[in-house]
Write a protein that holds these residues in place. Structure first.
Motif, PDB file in Angstrom:
ATOM      1  N   UNK A 485       0.834  -1.205   0.000  1.00  0.00           N
ATOM      2  CA  UNK A 485       0.000   0.000   0.000  1.00  0.00           C
ATOM      3  C   UNK A 485       0.869   1.255   0.000  1.00  0.00           C
ATOM      4  N   UNK A 486       1.912   1.259   0.858  1.00  0.00           N
ATOM      5  CA  UNK A 486       2.803   2.418   0.943  1.00  0.00           C
ATOM      6  C   UNK A 486       3.509   2.662  -0.387  1.00  0.00           C
ATOM      7  N   UNK A 487       4.011   1.592  -1.019  1.00  0.00           N
ATOM      8  CA  UNK A 487       4.766   1.748  -2.272  1.00  0.00           C
ATOM      9  C   UNK A 487       3.883   2.228  -3.415  1.00  0.00           C
ATOM     10  N   UNK A 488       2.667   1.723  -3.504  1.00  0.00           N
ATOM     11  CA  UNK A 488       1.763   2.179  -4.563  1.00  0.00           C
ATOM     12  C   UNK A 488       1.362   3.638  -4.349  1.00  0.00           C
ATOM     13  N   UNK A 489       1.203   4.035  -3.087  1.00  0.00           N
ATOM     14  CA  UNK A 489       0.936   5.449  -2.790  1.00  0.00           C
ATOM     15  C   UNK A 489       2.139   6.310  -3.167  1.00  0.00           C
ATOM     16  N   UNK A 490       3.348   5.808  -2.898  1.00  0.00           N
ATOM     17  CA  UNK A 490       4.566   6.541  -3.265  1.00  0.00           C
ATOM     18  C   UNK A 490       4.672   6.697  -4.769  1.00  0.00           C
ATOM     19  N   UNK A 491       4.287   5.656  -5.521  1.00  0.00           N
ATOM     20  CA  UNK A 491       4.330   5.727  -6.984  1.00  0.00           C
ATOM     21  C   UNK A 491       3.395   6.828  -7.492  1.00  0.00           C
ATOM     22  N   UNK A 492       2.202   6.907  -6.908  1.00  0.00           N
ATOM     23  CA  UNK A 492       1.244   7.942  -7.314  1.00  0.00           C
ATOM     24  C   UNK A 492       1.761   9.337  -6.966  1.00  0.00           C
ATOM     25  N   UNK A 493       2.345   9.477  -5.768  1.00  0.00           N
ATOM     26  CA  UNK A 493       2.880  10.782  -5.357  1.00  0.00           C
ATOM     27  C   UNK A 493       4.023  11.211  -6.271  1.00  0.00           C
ATOM     28  N   UNK A 494       4.907  10.275  -6.626  1.00  0.00           N
ATOM     29  CA  UNK A 494       6.034  10.605  -7.504  1.00  0.00           C
ATOM     30  C   UNK A 494       5.547  11.032  -8.884  1.00  0.00           C
ATOM     31  N   UNK A 495       4.498  10.399  -9.377  1.00  0.00           N
ATOM     32  CA  UNK A 495       3.960  10.742 -10.701  1.00  0.00           C
ATOM     33  C   UNK A 495       3.487  12.196 -10.729  1.00  0.00           C
ATOM     34  N   UNK A 496       2.914  12.650  -9.613  1.00  0.00           N
ATOM     35  CA  UNK A 496       2.421  14.028  -9.540  1.00  0.00           C
ATOM     36  C   UNK A 496       3.572  15.013  -9.290  1.00  0.00           C
ATOM     37  N   UNK A 497       4.409  14.725  -8.299  1.00  0.00           N
ATOM     38  CA  UNK A 497       5.423  15.687  -7.863  1.00  0.00           C
ATOM     39  C   UNK A 497       6.585  15.821  -8.843  1.00  0.00           C
ATOM     40  N   UNK A 498       6.874  14.762  -9.599  1.00  0.00           N
ATOM     41  CA  UNK A 498       8.015  14.813 -10.518  1.00  0.00           C
ATOM     42  C   UNK A 498       7.596  15.168 -11.944  1.00  0.00           C
ATOM     43  N   UNK A 499       6.380  15.675 -12.103  1.00  0.00           N
ATOM     44  CA  UNK A 499       5.907  16.073 -13.435  1.00  0.00           C
ATOM     45  C   UNK A 499       6.817  17.153 -14.023  1.00  0.00           C
ATOM     46  N   UNK A 500       7.271  16.945 -15.266  1.00  0.00           N
ATOM     47  CA  UNK A 500       8.109  17.907 -15.924  1.00  0.00           C
ATOM     48  C   UNK A 500       9.558  17.890 -15.521  1.00  0.00           C
ATOM     49  N   UNK A 501       9.932  17.043 -14.538  1.00  0.00           N
ATOM     50  CA  UNK A 501      11.312  16.967 -14.081  1.00  0.00           C
ATOM     51  C   UNK A 501      12.183  16.269 -15.128  1.00  0.00           C
ATOM     52  N   UNK A 502      13.359  16.825 -15.393  1.00  0.00           N
ATOM     53  CA  UNK A 502      14.272  16.224 -16.357  1.00  0.00           C
ATOM     54  C   UNK A 502      15.677  16.160 -15.774  1.00  0.00           C
ATOM     55  N   UNK A 503      16.448  15.153 -16.180  1.00  0.00           N
ATOM     56  CA  UNK A 503      17.848  15.101 -15.821  1.00  0.00           C
ATOM     57  C   UNK A 503      18.635  15.995 -16.770  1.00  0.00           C
ATOM     58  N   UNK A 504      19.699  16.604 -16.255  1.00  0.00           N
ATOM     59  CA  UNK A 504      20.534  17.451 -17.100  1.00  0.00           C
ATOM     60  C   UNK A 504      21.234  16.603 -18.161  1.00  0.00           C
ATOM     61  N   UNK A 505      21.689  17.276 -19.219  1.00  0.00           N
ATOM     62  CA  UNK A 505      22.465  16.579 -20.237  1.00  0.00           C
ATOM     63  C   UNK A 505      21.611  15.761 -21.175  1.00  0.00           C
ATOM     64  N   UNK A 506      20.363  16.150 -21.307  1.00  0.00           N
ATOM     65  CA  UNK A 506      19.447  15.384 -22.154  1.00  0.00           C
ATOM     66  C   UNK A 506      19.870  15.472 -23.613  1.00  0.00           C
TER      67      UNK A 506
END
Length: 506
Positions: A485-506
Motif C-alpha cells: 500500500x505504501x509503495x503504490x501510494x509513493x508511486x502515485x505521489x512521484x507521478x504528480x510531484x516529478x511532473x516535468x522533471x528532467x535530468x541534465x544533459x538530455x
C-alpha cells in the motif's frame, strides 16, 4: 573526438584526471555501510540465542543504528561542507571500523544496542560525504548520472555481498564475526582515499550552529522513538511525550534555519518540487521495504530451515536486479522521463510486495526469488534517479547538505519501516496459541521459540514450532500488504510531484 559521455565544451575541471579512480574509493564507503546493514538480519537468530534479548531489545538492535543516523545526517552533511568532505569521510571510516569491533564483542543486549548507536554516529559521516564528493568530482551531467548509478549499484552489491559473506562466516564462526568484515574494507578505504580523493568544501560555510545540531538530533530521535513505542505497545504517555518533544524540536530547528544568515540546512531547497518529490519518494520506498526485509532472513532460516549461507544466496536476486537497473536508470530517465522511471520502479516494488502476501511456511523459492528480483529492479531505478535529481537541484557548494537530506529520508524511512511494519510482524507473532506450559520466552521472538522447543518433548516442540512459524509467517504477509500500500501510494505521489522533471544533459 568528443566522448558520448561529455559535451564538447567540457572544461578541464570537468575532466578531472583520476575521477573514476576516486569514485572507486567512494563506493568502498558505500559497500561498508551496505554490508553492515544486511548482515545483521542473518545474525539475528544467533544473537537471540546467545544474548537472549527481549523482543523489544531485538527491535532496538535492528533500528537504533537508523535512529541515530537519521538524527545526525543533516548535521554531518553540513559539517562536511564546512571542514571538508574528504576529511570527514576518512575520520568516519576509521571510527566505523573501530566501533565494529565493539559490536563484534558485545556481551549483553544493552551493550550491543549501545554499540549499534555508536556505529550510527560513524555511519552518519559516510553516506552524505560520498554523494557530495560525487557531485564535486563529476560536473558533466551524464557522467554524474553514471557515477551515481555505480554508487547505487555498489550499495546494492553490498546487500548481496553482506548476506553471502555473513552466511559463510556464521556457518564457521560466531555471530560477532559478521561485524569484523568491515575492517579490511575500512583499511583499504582510508589508505587509498588519502591519496586519491580530492578535498572539497563550501568556500563560505559560516559557523556550524551547535543549537541546530541538538535540535535536529532531539527532533528526529524523539519523533521516531515515539512512533516506534506507539506501534509496539500502543499509545502511552511516554510515547506521546517523546513524539511531542521531537515535533517541538523539529519545529524549532526549521524556525532557526529560516532566521540564521547561513543555516545548517537551507530550507529553501524544499521549494523545488523535484527535490521535495524525490526526497518523499525515497522515504516512502524505504518505509515500505525495510520492515519486511528485516524479517525476511529470519523467515528463510527459522521458518523454512535454510542455513545462513543458503539464506544469503536466496536474497541475491534483489541485489542483482538493483545493480543492473541502477546502471541503466539514468539513460532510461533521459529517454522516457524521470517520473515514468521513478513511478514505474515504485509501482513494481508495490506489486512484488503484494505478491508476498501469499507466503506461507512452505512457499516455494520461485515466488520468493521472482518477487525479490522485481523489488531489486524497482529500487535500482527509483533510488538512482531520485539521487541524481536531488544532487542536480542544488549548487555544488551545498552538495553535502542536499545529500544528507536524501540519506536522512532513507534512514528515517528505514527506522519507521522497522518500527511500524516490524511491529505488525511482532504483534501478529505474539498472539499465537502455544501448547500448555510453554515458557513466555517463546512469545518474545521466533528465535526464542526455536530455542525453547529444543528443551521440550518432541510432540510439544513440534506443536510449538508449527504455531510459532505460522504466526510469524502471517505477520510477514500482513507487513508485505502494508508495504505494498505504501509503495503504490509513493508511486502515485512521484507521478504528480516529478511532473516535468528532467535530468541534465538530455
Amino acid at each position: 573526438m568528443t566522448s558520448t559521455l561529455r559535451p564538447a565544451h567540457a572544461t578541464e575541471e570537468e575532466r578531472r584526471p583520476g575521477r573514476w579512480l576516486a569514485l572507486s574509493v567512494l563506493v568502498l564507503a558505500v559497500l561498508l555501510v551496505a554490508v553492515d546493514a544486511t548482515v545483521l538480519g542473518l545474525a539475528t537468530p544467533y544473537i537471540s540465542e546467545d544474548l537472549k534479548p527481549s523482543g523489544t531489545q531485538l527491535l532496538w538492535i535492528g533500528d537504533v543504528y537508523s535512529f541515530v543516523i537519521a538524527g545526525l545526517l543533516v548535521s554531518m552533511g553540513s559539517l562536511g561542507d564546512r571542514i571538508g568532505r574528504k576529511r570527514l569521510l576518512l575520520i568516519g571510516a576509521t571510527a566505523f571500523g573501530a566501533v565494529s569491533v565493539l559490536n563484534a564483542y558485545a556481551t549483553t543486549p544493552e551493550l550491543l544496542i549501545l554499540a549499534r548507536a555508536l556505529l550510527g554516529v560513524a555511519g552518519a559521516t559516510l553516506m552524505p560525504a560520498t554523494l557530495a564528493l560525487i557531485r564535486n568530482l563529476f560536473h558533466d551531467p551524464r557522467e554524474r548520472s553514471l557515477a551515481i548509478g555505480i554508487w547505487g549499484a555498489t550499495a546494492s552489491a553490498g546487500t548481496a555481498v553482506g548476506p553471502v559473506a555473513g552466511g559463510f562466516l556464521l556457518e564457521h564462526f560466531w555471530w560477532g564475526s559478521v561485524f569484523l568484515i568491515n575492517l579490511p574494507v575500512m583499511v583499504v578505504l582510508v589508505l587509498v582515499g588519502i591519496k586519491l580523493l580530492p578535498e572539497s568544501r563550501n568556500p563560505a560555510p559560516g559557523p556550524w550552529d551547535l543549537r541546530s545540531v541538538v535540535l535536529s538530533l532531539v527532533g528526529m530521535v524523539g519523533v521516531v522513538y515515539g512512533i516506534k513505542e506507539a506501534a509496539s505497545h500502543g499509545f502511552s504517555w511516554p510515547a506521546l511525550g517523546a513524539a511531542a518533544l521531537g515535533a517541538a524540536a523539529l519545529y524549532g530547528f526549521v524556525r532557526r534555519q529560516l532566521t540564521l544568515p547561513i543555516p545548517l540546512l537551507d530550507m529553501r531547497l524544499f521549494r523545488d518540487r523535484g527535490f521535495s518529490g524525490a526526497v518523499l519518494a525515497d522515504l516512502l520506498t524505504i518505509l515500505g521495504l525495510s520492515g519486511l526485509v528485516f524479517f525476511l532472513s529470519q523467515y528463510l532460516q527459522l521458518v523454512q530451515g535454510r542455513g545462513p549461507l543458503e539464506a544469503g544466496l536466496a536474497e541475491l536476486p534483489a541485489a542483482m536486479g538493483a545493480v543492473v537497473a541502477g546502471l541503466l536508470a539514468g539513460s532510461a530517465a533521459r529517454r522516457y522521463s524521470v517520473r515514468a522511471v521513478v513511478s514505474g520502479g515504485l509501482a513494481a516494488i508495490g506489486l512484488a510486495l503484494a505478491a508476498l502476501t501469499l507466503v506461507d511456511q512452505s512457499t516455494g523459492y520461485p515466488l520468493l526469488g521472482t518477487a525479490l528480483l522485481v523489488v531489486g529492479v524497482g529500487a535500482g531505478l527509483s533510488f538512482t534517479v531520485t539521487s541524481d535529481v536531488i544532487l542536480a537541484s542544488v549548487p555544488k557548494d551545498q552538495a553535502g547538505a542536499a545529500a544528507a537530506v536524501s540519506e536522512t529520508a532513507y534512514e528515517l524511512g528505514a527506522a519507521l519501516g522497522i518500527a511500524l511494519l516490524g511491529s505488525i510482524v511482532t504483534g501478529a507473532y505474539r498472539n499465537f496459541t502455544a501448547p500448555p506450559g510453554t515458557p513466555s520466552e517463546a512469545h518474545e521472538s521466533l528465535g526464542g521459540a526455536v530455542e525453547t522447543a529444543a528443551g521440550l518433548p518432541t510432540p510439544t516442540a513440534e506443536a510449538l514450532l508449527h504455531a510459532a512459524r505460522e504466526a510469524f509467517t502471517n505477520g510477514i504477509a500482513l507487513a508485505a500488504g502494508g508495504g505494498a500500500v505504501v509503495l503504490l501510494a509513493a508511486a502515485a505521489a512521484a507521478w504528480v510531484l516529478l511532473r516535468g522533471q528532467k535530468l541534465e544533459g538530455r
